[in-house]
Design an enzyme around this catalytic site. Structure first.
Site, PDB file in Angstrom:
ATOM      1  N   ASP A 292      10.986  58.776  47.418  1.00  0.00           N
ATOM      2  CA  ASP A 292      11.544  59.873  48.747  1.00  0.00           C
ATOM      3  C   ASP A 292      12.797  60.769  48.603  1.00  0.00           C
ATOM      4  OD1 ASP A 292      12.289  57.606  50.283  1.00  0.00           O
ATOM      5  OD2 ASP A 292      11.726  59.067  51.678  1.00  0.00           O
TER       6      ASP A 292
ATOM      7  N   VAL B 214       8.152  56.965  41.966  1.00  0.00           N
ATOM      8  CA  VAL B 214       7.805  57.420  42.667  1.00  0.00           C
ATOM      9  C   VAL B 214       8.805  57.335  44.144  1.00  0.00           C
ATOM     10  CG1 VAL B 214       5.740  58.000  44.090  1.00  0.00           C
ATOM     11  CG2 VAL B 214       5.569  57.205  41.443  1.00  0.00           C
TER      12      VAL B 214
ATOM     13  N   PHE C   7       7.370  51.796  42.689  1.00  0.00           N
ATOM     14  CA  PHE C   7       7.011  52.523  44.124  1.00  0.00           C
ATOM     15  C   PHE C   7       8.483  53.174  45.125  1.00  0.00           C
ATOM     16  CE2 PHE C   7       2.920  53.221  43.072  1.00  0.00           C
ATOM     17  CZ  PHE C   7       2.159  54.454  42.922  1.00  0.00           C
ATOM     18  N   ASP C   8       8.797  53.262  45.804  1.00  0.00           N
ATOM     19  CA  ASP C   8       9.383  53.175  46.680  1.00  0.00           C
ATOM     20  C   ASP C   8       9.221  53.116  48.611  1.00  0.00           C
ATOM     21  OD1 ASP C   8      12.481  53.660  48.506  1.00  0.00           O
ATOM     22  OD2 ASP C   8      11.269  55.055  48.814  1.00  0.00           O
ATOM     23  N   LEU C   9      10.030  52.391  48.349  1.00  0.00           N
ATOM     24  CA  LEU C   9       9.074  51.600  50.249  1.00  0.00           C
ATOM     25  C   LEU C   9       8.702  52.434  50.981  1.00  0.00           C
ATOM     26  CD1 LEU C   9       7.222  49.614  51.359  1.00  0.00           C
ATOM     27  CD2 LEU C   9       8.973  47.586  51.599  1.00  0.00           C
TER      28      LEU C   9
END
Length: 234
Positions: free
Chosen positions: A172, A170, A10-12
């Site tokens: 954005d 994952v 996961f990106d943060l």
């Protein structure tokens, strides 16, 4: 049908946690206090995701000899106020917890300095969800990678080598998609962060999701080898 064990990276900022005012407002405040030009709202949003050094130079046009003082001022305010102002996106922590409950590995891969990423996740009471947290070096001037997230994602994969059957990212922003592709991974783009549909169309994520529920559903599809992954928007 036998399920496989996943490693989900996961990106943060913009994926797990909404840092809107904390980052954009903090950068604008630091630049203003130092008498430097402050980018408009659209450009400030573009600065969320890439390494801060690169964003300051490439987007805010900060002279390289002043980047260090901007970062120092911004980071001090971020630690004092910004981390507490950030908020997890609705339903995302529950989705991560569900993955863990099902026996999958979850980790963080971010361009934020690694120590700062860990501090933020601890403030948001999410750090214990993740098997590992991977970020840029704490010395941001030395650690502004030119390859975006390729190296960071690669480090996360190496850390858990042998403990997962499939992996995916994952995020954005385009940096998440490109970094995943460079490591042979698909990337699911989330619509609630700082990327745009135009950005995603150009970069080619596996799919784009609009809710935490649909994100969880799509991730779990990767645990079923016989199930085809449908590209599109959920």
């Amino acid at each position: 049908m036998k399920n496989t064990r996943l490693l989900v990276l996961f990106d943060l900022d913009g994926t797990l946690v909404d840092p809107e005012g904390a980052i954009t407002g903090g950068i604008a405040g630091a630049l203003g206090k130092l008498g430097l030009p402050v980018p408009g709202p659209a450009d400030l949003r573009r600065m969320v995701g890439p390494a801060l050094v690169r964003s300051l130079v490439d987007i805010a046009k900060v002279p390289e000899n002043r980047v260090d003082e901007v970062i120092s001022l911004y980071r001090a305010a971020y630690r004092a106020h910004g981390m507490a102002q950030s908020r997890p996106y609705s339903g995302v922590a529950d989705a991560v917890a569900e993955l863990v409950n099902r026996g999958h590995l979850v980790a963080v891969a971010t361009q934020k300095p690694e120590t700062l990423a860990r501090e933020l996740l601890e403030v948001q009471e999410m750090a214990n969800l993740f098997a590992s947290i991977h970020g840029s070096p704490d010395n941001e001037l030395a650690g502004a990678a030119l390859d975006g997230k390729r190296t960071i994602i690669g480090q996360a994969l190496a850390t858990h080598q042998g403990n997962f059957d499939r992996a995916l990212m994952v995020g954005d922003r385009v940096h998440d998609i490109e970094g995943a592709a460079a490591n042979g991974l698909d990337c699911i783009a989330v619509a609630w962060g700082f990327g745009s549909e135009r950005e995603f169309e150009a970069a080619g994520p596996a799919t784009m999701v609009s809710t935490a529920g649909s994100l969880l559903e799509h991730i779990l599809a990767y645990a079923e080898p016989a199930r085809a992954v449908t590209r599109g928007r959920l």
